[in-house]
Design an enzyme around this catalytic site. Sequence first.
Site, mmCIF file in Angstrom:
data_model
loop_
_atom_site.group_PDB
_atom_site.id
_atom_site.type_symbol
_atom_site.label_atom_id
_atom_site.label_comp_id
_atom_site.label_asym_id
_atom_site.label_seq_id
_atom_site.Cartn_x
_atom_site.Cartn_y
_atom_site.Cartn_z
ATOM 1 N N SER C 48 -14.336 -7.849 3.579
ATOM 2 C CA SER C 48 -15.047 -8.119 4.446
ATOM 3 C C SER C 48 -16.497 -8.825 4.181
ATOM 4 C CB SER C 48 -15.787 -6.234 4.695
ATOM 5 O OG SER C 48 -15.038 -5.314 5.133
ATOM 6 N N SER C 89 -14.729 0.751 7.183
ATOM 7 C CA SER C 89 -15.367 2.684 7.125
ATOM 8 C C SER C 89 -16.404 2.631 7.429
ATOM 9 C CB SER C 89 -14.415 2.691 5.530
ATOM 10 O OG SER C 89 -15.741 2.680 4.692
ATOM 11 N N GLU C 161 -11.091 -6.787 9.112
ATOM 12 C CA GLU C 161 -11.425 -7.705 8.740
ATOM 13 C C GLU C 161 -10.642 -9.022 9.663
ATOM 14 O OE1 GLU C 161 -9.900 -5.801 4.619
ATOM 15 O OE2 GLU C 161 -9.073 -7.417 4.983
#
Lengths: 194, 194, 194, 194
Positions: C48, C89, C161
């Site tokens: 990320s 997350s 991603e």
Amino acid sequence: MGDAKSYALMLADAVRENVSRVDGDGLSRLVDEIERARRVFVAGAGRSGLVARAFAMRLMHLGLQVYVVGETITPAIGVGDLLVAVSGSGSTRSVVLVAVTAKRLGARVAVLTSHESSPLGKLADVVVRVGGREEVLERDYLAEQLAGFSVSPAPLGTLFELTSSVVLDAVVAALMERRGVCEEDLKARHTNLE
Amino acid sequence: MGDAKSYALMLADAVRENVSRVDGDGLSRLVDEIERARRVFVAGAGRSGLVARAFAMRLMHLGLQVYVVGETITPAIGVGDLLVAVSGSGSTRSVVLVAVTAKRLGARVAVLTSHESSPLGKLADVVVRVGGREEVLERDYLAEQLAGFSVSPAPLGTLFELTSSVVLDAVVAALMERRGVCEEDLKARHTNLE
Amino acid sequence: MGDAKSYALMLADAVRENVSRVDGDGLSRLVDEIERARRVFVAGAGRSGLVARAFAMRLMHLGLQVYVVGETITPAIGVGDLLVAVSGSGSTRSVVLVAVTAKRLGARVAVLTSHESSPLGKLADVVVRVGGREEVLERDYLAEQLAGFSVSPAPLGTLFELTSSVVLDAVVAALMERRGVCEEDLKARHTNLE
Amino acid sequence: MGDAKSYALMLADAVRENVSRVDGDGLSRLVDEIERARRVFVAGAGRSGLVARAFAMRLMHLGLQVYVVGETITPAIGVGDLLVAVSGSGSTRSVVLVAVTAKRLGARVAVLTSHESSPLGKLADVVVRVGGREEVLERDYLAEQLAGFSVSPAPLGTLFELTSSVVLDAVVAALMERRGVCEEDLKARHTNLE
């Protein structure tokens, strides 16, 4: 007032003085920990992070398995591993976070810091006290050298970072001697793609 | 044979000696070039690249517009810009490539190197000769200090890198003085996100 | 069972499907925030973080003042600045630490995440919900596409991603249009030193 | 004229179309080369470098020995190693320099590029042709999709980079299948320090 060369000499003197105050026992214990570790991970923020990376590069040259926290191919840390953290204040939050996690995951932690009673100093298995990041007032052993200069030649963590660089290169030298590794061995592992 | 602390003292002495041999005029010209530059770009490979980045971080703290070649947000270089390259050998291919390109695009180039007649030394507008990356035989002024130790405490470019760190921090001190910038000013620009 | 090309097609379909579920309003608000910001800072960990950096590079090409948290010359953040955090997350500790600090220092925070009610989702001024990092059971809208393949073609955060990469490049396109910037303008700012 | 969401959908469609044109044989040969390699090194400049790094991270998660050219602990390359280079133009000088050197040192070279007859394409043992970095006129298969939008949603190498990301993640999926590795295995190697 000083030109750059005068500042350089003054800095070199301050580093020499600061190195002489580093705890030799802590340093020897760091060498032992590295020798015993399965793998070594290094961490640090800002310029201390660059110092940690320069150290990691030499450990790789030495043939050790070593990783830099935050780089691409750094795997999970665990039991048997050693984290070497570099932080003058001993309380850089991102580095404390890494060290706390490493401890929880069963790794051992060594730290170079000016503050033994900092969060990092307290949780570490081995503390190597390296001066230079104390509050300005505590750095009075430098006062004599600074006299006659209008600015500090070592703002922020400069003295801690330079001294840590020297100290960690000395750890490399001690490891070379212990392992019977010579300059040619290092050279053979040095990247050949740049 | 030596323990880590002995090696650290020896290294600090060698750095001090090596700093005293740095050309002060070259160093002052580097300060002038930085003062005159629109923007500063730094480049270096391996540990020399880490030294260059530590320098760049302080130039940012000083309020200068500075970029590291190879980092994410580094823009195009051009006329009025200064490239500061760090390379002991003066012939690291990736750095030579960057410097040649920078010159062609109209930028000025300063280089820290042990080899004035290297590719980087020859193309640079300003050369700061920093010893430590000569061939081993040429480093004989260190021989006395090395006596009694079984390994060199400064393998590969170690002495060049440590000395360059000190010298570039001295450039920062000189720039602080010239610009009337104090430690608090640097601190205000220091990253507050780590 | 599939060969690499089959997996690639399946992944491209999954990304296309996932993009169609991205909240367009959140995305438009992100464009607005970037337009209004004094400077943009990007942050992210692991892959990320690489997505965030690819975005930062294009913002630089667009002529915006942008920094990557953790890179060398990133200055202090403050009022008027925008932090763009990327975290599937929404609870990556190092990124949460950065975002909490940025908020406290007066910056605005935008986040791309699969979890609106995560720590990052809750503290952000703008949330762009990008799927792909839900628990495996929640990813059932992909089940049909996955049928007949023995492994998930999108392990861990892969789908998040890839989708975030597409979405952030779309933000770049929207900014180009708003600012009347063309490909040649970007090219002129693209690094010329590699 | 389009909002960010419209651009995102258009980009996703363009990536899907572009993936369908990727040479499946080249891709399968890349999987084979990785399987056979002693160690994998990845290289790329700018955004292509970020794509290469995202790939390297997954190869590490897969349990392969992998390094990123330019990162701290990357060792010397040699016989038995594979370099995977990512370059849309196939002629990025720094990457060509790395690839030429890798070949000379006995490593094999694979390249993802839009230009098979570029310097990188010519020297590579395996070429995976990935479109998107052709001259603008050659990208006419995208013209229909671009109709009605005032700017290209994929400036510079955007389409190449996004497609390469998908394609390399598909290589990861194929390797997972071949090696019998599941998502949990990857997770166990994922960094636990962030």
